[in-house]
Scaffold this active site. Structure first.
Site: not given
Lengths: 80, 365
Positions: B57, B75, B93, B95, B117-118, B121, B127, B231, B326
């Site tokens: 699948d 790229g 599928d 990729h 993540h993929e 899908h 998304h 901080a 805080d």
């Protein structure tokens, strides 16, 4: 005045991005150096998706997000 | 979800790894893919069976540029991967762009995170607009369980929950800046910007950027814990000190400084102090104020020692302020204290509270 090459690059980047992920129709979008209405509408759609300020303009935040590494699946629209 | 809520008709889904990236050992790729699938199967009735030949699948492959689906990669960077929603043939599928540098840590693109993540899908998830969700389209590094509440709700809307539910701890959703009840964990200046920490995220406010930018802490600083307590910036030393529990880290710009983390007790705090609630550097005096519970300490940056006569009561020395803090920042003679959803503008010279605002007023809300 003619667009600076940096502005042209940004416009090209935006067109490519919006064509791929937001279904922007192919064709010249910014003939007069100004984004077309179709391009602006897609920029707004993208800004809404990413919770950016919705201006329809290619501001710094919008361009920065377009340059981020991401998944190649479109964010909206019918999947072909 | 994708239009028409595409999903697999059965819960037993097959997958096959067609080829491997040379960036990682085969076993590391196998592990990343299996763990990514497990993230989804933990919360659904889905099971995944690995095939070694034939048609599965979900066919998983690495390729570059045009790689056979007329949907080319670009790229290095930019597009990292793509996947097709459930369906016959190419449906499901997945990729990955071979031109990326795939890793199993945070040094480049983490294969496990991108695969999780993929594969979302490939199971029918589109998304998410939540920057804290795995299905948010922009890559960010994080550790631990990858799914957020939003991801779990989405996948369970398609397949239902796991009947043998294993306990999973979803990532909380990203904080929303205009939530009226928003409180901060910590705030500091950083070379003219303001950085505000909340949960696993920080907002970056730049004077030339109209909107604050929200990013995962781990995405920028993978070695800093997900929860920052306090901080402050010392502009003379060009350092930002970040506190989490009994440890502190130093940043020079956005880069971590070698030699850290150090224990907060190195500053002269007693061992009974287990965390700093807020910290702020007063440039005019060269002192750094460290707030712990209802008290505060004064640290002399020049001598590197804690001033004597401390701790002192916050309530006594900052009249009009709440007794706990805080987060705090200092601007041109004014201290901005944040506590729960309230922000106090305190005049350091006239020793009184000038204004009270919502905490998120600083985020243009």
């Amino acid at each position: 005045a003619p667009l600076s090459s940096e502005d042209k690059d940004d416009l090209l980047l935006a067109e490519k991005y919006l064509r791929r992920f937001y279904g922007l129709p192919a064709g010249l979008q910014g003939r007069q150096g100004q984004p077309s209405d179709a391009l602006k509408a897609k920029i707004k759609e993208m800004q809404r998706f990413f919770n950016l300020k919705v201006t329809g303009n290619l501001d710094e935040n919008t361009l920065e997000l377009m340059k981020e590494p991401r998944c190649g699946v479109p964010d909206i629209g019918e999947y072909n | 979800h994708f239009p028409r809520h595409l999903k697999w008709p059965n819960t037993d889904v097959t997958f096959r790894i067609v080829n491997y990236t040379p960036d990682l050992k085969k076993s590391d790729v196998d592990r990343a893919i299996r763990n990514a699938l497990n993230a989804w199967s933990d919360v659904t009735p889905l099971t995944f069976k690995k095939l070694y030949k034939g048609n599965a699948d979900i066919m998983i492959s690495f390729g570059s540029k045009e790689h056979g689906d007329y949907n080319p990669f670009d790229g290095p960077n930019g597009l990292l991967a793509h996947a097709y929603p459930p369906g016959e043939g190419i449906g499901g599928d997945t990729h990955f762009d071979e031109d990326e540098d795939w890793t199993k840590d945070s040094s480049a693109y983490n294969l496990f995170i991108v695969a999780a993540h993929e594969l979302g899908h490939a199971l029918g998830m589109s998304h998410s607009t939540d920057p804290g969700a795995l299905m948010y389209p922009v890559y960010s590094y994080s550790t631990g369980y990858p799914l957020a509440e939003d991801d779990i709700e989405g996948i369970q809307a398609l397949y239902g929950p796991n009947p043998n539910s294993r306990k999973v701890k979803p990532r909380p959703d990203a904080p929303t800046k205009c939530d009226p009840m928003l409180s901060f964990d910590a705030a500091t200046e950083l070379r003219g910007e303001t950085v505000i920490f909340k949960d696993r995220f920080y907002w970056r406010l730049h004077p030339q950027m109209p909107e604050p930018e929200q990013t995962l802490i781990k995405s920028t600083w993978p070695s800093i814990p997900n929860k920052v307590d306090a901080a402050y910036e010392n502009p003379e030393k060009d350092l930002v000190i970040i506190f989490s529990g009994i440890r502190m880290w130093a940043l020079n710009g956005y880069n971590l400084v070698d030699g850290y983390p150090k224990y907060i007790h190195k500053l002269g705090l007693p061992k009974t102090i287990r965390k700093v609630d807020a910290a702020v550097h007063i440039g005019d005096t060269g002192k750094t104020l460290l707030f712990t519970d209802e008290e505060y300490w004064s640290y002399d940056e020049a001598s590197g020692t804690m001033d004597t006569g401390y701790p002192r009561s916050i309530e006594d020395d900052f009249p009009g302020m709440s007794d706990e803090v805080d987060a705090a920042v200092y601007h041109y003679g004014y201290l901005y204290f944040f506590h729960d959803h309230v922000q106090y503008e305190y005049s350091y010279t006239s020793k009184k509270v000038i204004r009270i605002m919502r905490t998120n007023a600083i985020l243009n809300c």
